[in-house]
Each structure stands twice: as structure tokens, then as C-alpha cells.
Motif scaffolding. Structure first.
Motif, short mmCIF file in Angstrom:
data_model
loop_
_atom_site.label_atom_id
_atom_site.label_comp_id
_atom_site.label_asym_id
_atom_site.label_seq_id
_atom_site.Cartn_x
_atom_site.Cartn_y
_atom_site.Cartn_z
N SER A 4 0.84 -1.20 0.00
CA SER A 4 0.00 0.00 0.00
C SER A 4 0.87 1.25 0.00
CB SER A 4 -0.90 0.00 1.23
OG SER A 4 -0.15 0.29 2.38
N ALA A 5 0.25 2.36 -0.35
CA ALA A 5 0.93 3.64 -0.25
C ALA A 5 1.24 3.92 1.22
CB ALA A 5 0.04 4.74 -0.81
N LYS A 6 2.36 4.56 1.47
CA LYS A 6 2.72 4.86 2.86
C LYS A 6 1.77 5.89 3.44
CE LYS A 6 7.46 3.52 2.57
NZ LYS A 6 8.83 3.82 2.89
N ARG A 7 1.41 5.68 4.68
CA ARG A 7 0.53 6.56 5.44
C ARG A 7 1.17 6.79 6.80
NH1 ARG A 7 -2.23 6.77 1.14
NH2 ARG A 7 -3.99 5.44 0.74
N TRP A 8 0.72 7.82 7.50
CA TRP A 8 1.17 8.00 8.88
C TRP A 8 0.54 6.89 9.71
CZ3 TRP A 8 5.20 10.60 9.95
CH2 TRP A 8 5.52 11.75 9.24
N VAL A 9 1.36 6.17 10.44
CA VAL A 9 0.86 5.10 11.31
C VAL A 9 1.45 5.28 12.70
CG1 VAL A 9 0.46 3.45 9.44
CG2 VAL A 9 2.67 3.49 10.57
N HIS A 10 0.73 4.82 13.68
CA HIS A 10 1.19 4.89 15.06
C HIS A 10 2.44 4.03 15.22
CE1 HIS A 10 1.30 4.07 19.40
NE2 HIS A 10 0.68 5.24 19.54
N GLY A 11 2.38 2.83 14.69
CA GLY A 11 3.53 1.93 14.67
C GLY A 11 3.82 1.19 15.96
N ASP A 12 3.10 1.47 17.02
CA ASP A 12 3.41 0.86 18.32
C ASP A 12 2.13 0.67 19.13
OD1 ASP A 12 5.03 -0.08 20.38
OD2 ASP A 12 5.40 1.91 21.20
N LEU A 13 1.07 0.24 18.46
CA LEU A 13 -0.19 0.03 19.19
C LEU A 13 -0.12 -1.27 19.97
CD1 LEU A 13 -2.91 1.11 16.60
CD2 LEU A 13 -2.30 2.25 18.74
N HIS A 14 -0.23 -1.15 21.26
CA HIS A 14 -0.31 -2.30 22.15
C HIS A 14 -1.07 -1.85 23.40
CE1 HIS A 14 2.94 -0.65 24.62
NE2 HIS A 14 3.65 -0.52 23.51
N PRO A 15 -1.40 -2.74 24.30
CA PRO A 15 -2.27 -2.38 25.42
C PRO A 15 -1.80 -1.18 26.24
CG PRO A 15 -2.14 -4.74 25.27
CD PRO A 15 -1.15 -4.20 24.27
N PHE A 31 2.93 8.56 20.78
CA PHE A 31 3.21 8.58 19.35
C PHE A 31 4.72 8.66 19.07
CE2 PHE A 31 -1.24 9.50 19.49
CZ PHE A 31 -1.74 8.92 18.34
N GLY A 32 5.54 8.17 19.98
CA GLY A 32 6.99 8.20 19.81
C GLY A 32 7.48 7.35 18.66
N ALA A 33 6.71 6.37 18.23
CA ALA A 33 7.12 5.50 17.13
C ALA A 33 6.38 5.85 15.84
CB ALA A 33 6.87 4.04 17.50
N LEU A 34 5.76 7.03 15.78
CA LEU A 34 5.02 7.46 14.60
C LEU A 34 5.94 7.47 13.38
CD1 LEU A 34 2.27 8.82 13.66
CD2 LEU A 34 3.49 10.97 13.95
N PHE A 35 5.46 6.90 12.27
CA PHE A 35 6.26 6.89 11.05
C PHE A 35 5.35 6.77 9.84
CE2 PHE A 35 5.89 2.49 12.41
CZ PHE A 35 5.67 1.78 11.23
N ALA A 36 5.92 7.03 8.68
CA ALA A 36 5.19 6.82 7.43
C ALA A 36 5.46 5.39 7.00
CB ALA A 36 5.67 7.80 6.35
N GLY A 37 4.42 4.63 6.85
CA GLY A 37 4.61 3.23 6.52
C GLY A 37 3.32 2.55 6.13
N ASP A 38 3.37 1.25 6.18
CA ASP A 38 2.25 0.40 5.80
C ASP A 38 1.20 0.39 6.92
OD1 ASP A 38 0.54 -1.64 5.01
OD2 ASP A 38 2.15 -3.04 4.56
N PRO A 39 -0.06 0.70 6.61
CA PRO A 39 -1.11 0.66 7.63
C PRO A 39 -1.25 -0.71 8.31
CG PRO A 39 -1.93 1.70 5.63
CD PRO A 39 -0.57 1.14 5.31
N ALA A 40 -0.69 -1.74 7.71
CA ALA A 40 -0.76 -3.07 8.33
C ALA A 40 -0.16 -3.08 9.73
CB ALA A 40 -0.04 -4.09 7.45
#
Length: 78
Positions: A4-15, A31-40
Motif C-alpha cells: 500500500s501507499a505509505k501513510r502515517w501510522v502509530h507503529g506501536d499500538l499495544h495495550p 506517538f513516539g514510534a510514529l512513522f510513514a509506513g504500511d497501515p498493516a
């Protein structure tokens, strides 16, 4: 598999990075791990954060949750 096209993602979603009120996701923090990447990367959280059966509702609400992204999310979730 289609990337997919890169999007802003949180990148560190956990409990520890979500706020829940009365059993409902109320917010996302750290949001310390925020990056442009795969929404997966964010979609993978559905299997780590939600009770059994909750993932489909999460995917329906997430803008970039097409079938390809959901398949790719299985890797990071594992």
C-alpha cells in the motif's frame, strides 16, 4: 502481495498505548514510534488489543483496512 501507499501510522499500538473507557477504545497515546509506513502495522493491533471477534469492527472503521492490508497485518501481529 500489493504494497500500500505509505501513510502515517502509530507503529506501536499495544495495550499500554491505548485508553479504554467502559470497554470501548477511547484514545491512543505515545506517538513516539510514529512513522510513514504500511497501515498493516496499526491493523495488527486488532488481534493484540481487542477481544475475540472484535477485529472485523476495527477493520471496518479504519480507512486503509482493505483485504490486502489485513492479510499483511497478520505478520506483525504474530
Amino acid at each position: 502481495m500489493r504494497q500500500s501507499a505509505k501513510r502515517w501510522v502509530h507503529g506501536d499500538l499495544h495495550p499500554a498505548n491505548v485508553v479504554v473507557a467502559d470497554g470501548i477504545l477511547a484514545g491512543v497515546v505515545d506517538f513516539g514510534a510514529l512513522f510513514a509506513g504500511d497501515p498493516a502495522w496499526d491493523l495488527a493491533a486488532a488481534w493484540m488489543l481487542l477481544p475475540a471477534g472484535g477485529a472485523p469492527r476495527f477493520f471496518n472503521s479504519y480507512a486503509q483496512a482493505d483485504e490486502s492490508a489485513i492479510r499483511r497485518a497478520r505478520g506483525p501481529a504474530a
